[in-house]
Design a protein around this motif. Sequence first.
Motif, mmCIF file in Angstrom:
data_model
loop_
_atom_site.group_PDB
_atom_site.id
_atom_site.type_symbol
_atom_site.label_atom_id
_atom_site.label_comp_id
_atom_site.label_asym_id
_atom_site.label_seq_id
_atom_site.Cartn_x
_atom_site.Cartn_y
_atom_site.Cartn_z
ATOM 1 N N ALA A 331 -3.402 4.965 3.019
ATOM 2 C CA ALA A 331 -2.957 5.610 1.780
ATOM 3 C C ALA A 331 -1.590 6.248 1.975
ATOM 4 O O ALA A 331 -1.189 6.573 3.101
ATOM 5 N N PHE A 332 -0.885 6.391 0.883
ATOM 6 C CA PHE A 332 0.375 7.119 0.874
ATOM 7 C C PHE A 332 0.572 7.730 -0.498
ATOM 8 O O PHE A 332 -0.045 7.304 -1.477
ATOM 9 N N ASN A 333 1.423 8.747 -0.549
ATOM 10 C CA ASN A 333 1.728 9.423 -1.811
ATOM 11 C C ASN A 333 3.163 9.140 -2.217
ATOM 12 O O ASN A 333 4.060 9.108 -1.371
ATOM 13 N N VAL A 334 3.383 8.947 -3.503
ATOM 14 C CA VAL A 334 4.733 8.886 -4.063
ATOM 15 C C VAL A 334 4.863 10.058 -5.018
ATOM 16 O O VAL A 334 4.094 10.167 -5.984
ATOM 17 N N THR A 335 5.790 10.974 -4.743
ATOM 18 C CA THR A 335 5.996 12.148 -5.597
ATOM 19 C C THR A 335 7.333 12.023 -6.313
ATOM 20 O O THR A 335 8.295 11.461 -5.779
ATOM 21 N N PHE A 336 7.380 12.541 -7.528
ATOM 22 C CA PHE A 336 8.531 12.343 -8.408
ATOM 23 C C PHE A 336 9.178 13.679 -8.756
ATOM 24 O O PHE A 336 8.527 14.564 -9.308
ATOM 25 N N GLY A 337 10.465 13.817 -8.409
ATOM 26 C CA GLY A 337 11.201 14.996 -8.804
ATOM 27 C C GLY A 337 11.344 16.003 -7.690
ATOM 28 O O GLY A 337 10.796 15.864 -6.592
ATOM 29 N N ALA A 338 12.089 17.072 -7.972
ATOM 30 C CA ALA A 338 12.311 18.178 -7.057
ATOM 31 C C ALA A 338 12.241 19.471 -7.847
ATOM 32 O O ALA A 338 12.228 19.467 -9.086
ATOM 33 N N SER A 339 12.195 20.581 -7.118
ATOM 34 C CA SER A 339 12.048 21.876 -7.789
ATOM 35 C C SER A 339 13.288 22.263 -8.585
ATOM 36 O O SER A 339 13.228 23.122 -9.461
ATOM 37 N N THR A 340 14.420 21.633 -8.286
ATOM 38 C CA THR A 340 15.646 21.872 -9.043
ATOM 39 C C THR A 340 16.058 20.602 -9.771
ATOM 40 O O THR A 340 15.641 19.506 -9.405
ATOM 41 N N GLY A 341 16.890 20.740 -10.789
ATOM 42 C CA GLY A 341 17.351 19.572 -11.538
ATOM 43 C C GLY A 341 16.404 19.199 -12.646
ATOM 44 O O GLY A 341 15.501 19.961 -13.008
ATOM 45 N N PRO A 342 16.585 18.006 -13.202
ATOM 46 C CA PRO A 342 15.703 17.572 -14.290
ATOM 47 C C PRO A 342 14.283 17.359 -13.781
ATOM 48 O O PRO A 342 14.047 17.167 -12.587
ATOM 49 N N GLY A 343 13.326 17.390 -14.706
ATOM 50 C CA GLY A 343 11.941 17.206 -14.307
ATOM 51 C C GLY A 343 11.066 16.841 -15.482
ATOM 52 O O GLY A 343 11.524 16.737 -16.629
ATOM 53 N N TYR A 344 9.789 16.648 -15.198
ATOM 54 C CA TYR A 344 8.831 16.306 -16.246
ATOM 55 C C TYR A 344 8.810 17.366 -17.333
ATOM 56 O O TYR A 344 8.556 17.075 -18.505
ATOM 57 N N TRP A 345 9.119 18.613 -16.942
ATOM 58 C CA TRP A 345 9.066 19.721 -17.895
ATOM 59 C C TRP A 345 10.096 19.602 -19.012
ATOM 60 O O TRP A 345 9.994 20.278 -20.027
ATOM 61 N N ASP A 346 11.121 18.751 -18.858
ATOM 62 C CA ASP A 346 12.164 18.628 -19.882
ATOM 63 C C ASP A 346 11.610 18.065 -21.188
ATOM 64 O O ASP A 346 11.798 18.636 -22.259
ATOM 65 N N GLN A 347 10.962 16.905 -21.108
ATOM 66 C CA GLN A 347 10.458 16.254 -22.324
ATOM 67 C C GLN A 347 9.012 15.787 -22.176
ATOM 68 O O GLN A 347 8.550 14.973 -22.974
ATOM 69 N N HIS A 348 8.310 16.258 -21.140
ATOM 70 C CA HIS A 348 6.942 15.825 -20.880
ATOM 71 C C HIS A 348 6.874 14.292 -20.814
ATOM 72 O O HIS A 348 6.025 13.645 -21.444
ATOM 73 N N TYR A 349 7.802 13.754 -20.032
ATOM 74 C CA TYR A 349 7.874 12.301 -19.864
ATOM 75 C C TYR A 349 8.260 11.999 -18.419
ATOM 76 O O TYR A 349 9.106 12.677 -17.828
#
Length: 406
Positions: A331-349
């Motif tokens: 198994a492995f994980n793929v994570t998207f984004g970082a604590s700074t910059g754009p993120g899912y929180w911008d448009q819930h997408y």
Amino acid sequence: MHGSVEHSWGWGHSAPSPLLLLTLFLFAAPFGLLGETTRQVSLEVIPNWLGPVQNLLHIRAVGTNSTLHYIWSSLGPLAVVLVATNTPHSTLSVNWSRLLSPEPDGGLMVFPKDSIQFSSALVFTRLLEFDSTNVSDTAAKPPGTPYPPYSLADFSWNNITDSLDPATLSATFQGHPMNDPTRTFANGSLAFRVQAFSRSSRPAQPPRLLHTADTCQLEVALVGASPRGNRSLFGLEVATLGQGPDCPSVQEQHSIDDEYAPAVFQLDQLLWGSLPSGFAQWRPVAYSQKPGGRESALPCQASPLHPALAYPLPQSPIVRAFFGSQNNFCAFNVTFGASTGPGYWDQHYLSWSMLLGVGFPPVDGLSPLVLGIMAVALGAPGLMLLVGGLVLLLYHKKYSEYQSIN
């Protein structure tokens, strides 16, 4: 009820180099892929004649000497089984009563068995979420405090037949948790869009992965779900079959060219054994807006593959039906984004794409823009030397024609 659509797949119009042809001759022959220029492709939702509709999508790509099978299903967690055979006559057999039983071994088979040259599987087991509010290190692993994961085995999925699109050779598995007491997914969904292609080309939207007749594309999109924190990062847990005691390898390829995916100079590949075999390929970038672009690009981090021994993974009936119960999973994980910059929180997408295929992974050549820049850069010194030579020649000729007056 089931639907199907057929297309002819080709390799495109660019002529392969002699080195590439020699490589294919030496290494692709064991897979029966040598000389395949087109494939007759069908997408079919396999009907369950014994009861309610079940989501089982079969992509079959037939060439002169081989067949590629991609079997996708949302029975349990979303999963795909890849099979390559050395005959154009191989077929998929589904025993529904066995597949839907507690012991599904043997419920999914490809005949003739001795024609199978390669087989493996991917299982998308969990949707991960992390709270990155107090994380300053963008490379931290994990990228924040984990929330309880969503098991994709506990999702309710749409009827795949309703989303089968003959025009784009695609179908979409769209789901949400069956038990959602906090109504996190009241207005949201997790979608897996599977697409086949009629020729070698690129999608119009980033990351514009190069595809061939031996691949299909998966686009994962999380839309409208409410995050459990103000700075939530999401990820996917992915499981695959190990190669004996070892896990498949992940390779990074780097390029000087970012025209197809701006500011992304890397391509990641999961390889099942030595080439040619099966592969998964993706760029380490996701997007927080649709359509994606440089301003909405999110960095992706893929963890190393590790044996899945610490805890039981959600089981996929189709994987067990084809491979049996005695398998080693990694198994492995793929994570998207970082604590700074754009993120899912911008448009819930959030969207992320990967290719899945058999044979040699598509290789990006330099784009026309980069080739033009290189031509100008390499040609400029020569042009300067030529102009300088002409100036010196004219200067010398001018003074050589001077006649002194006595």
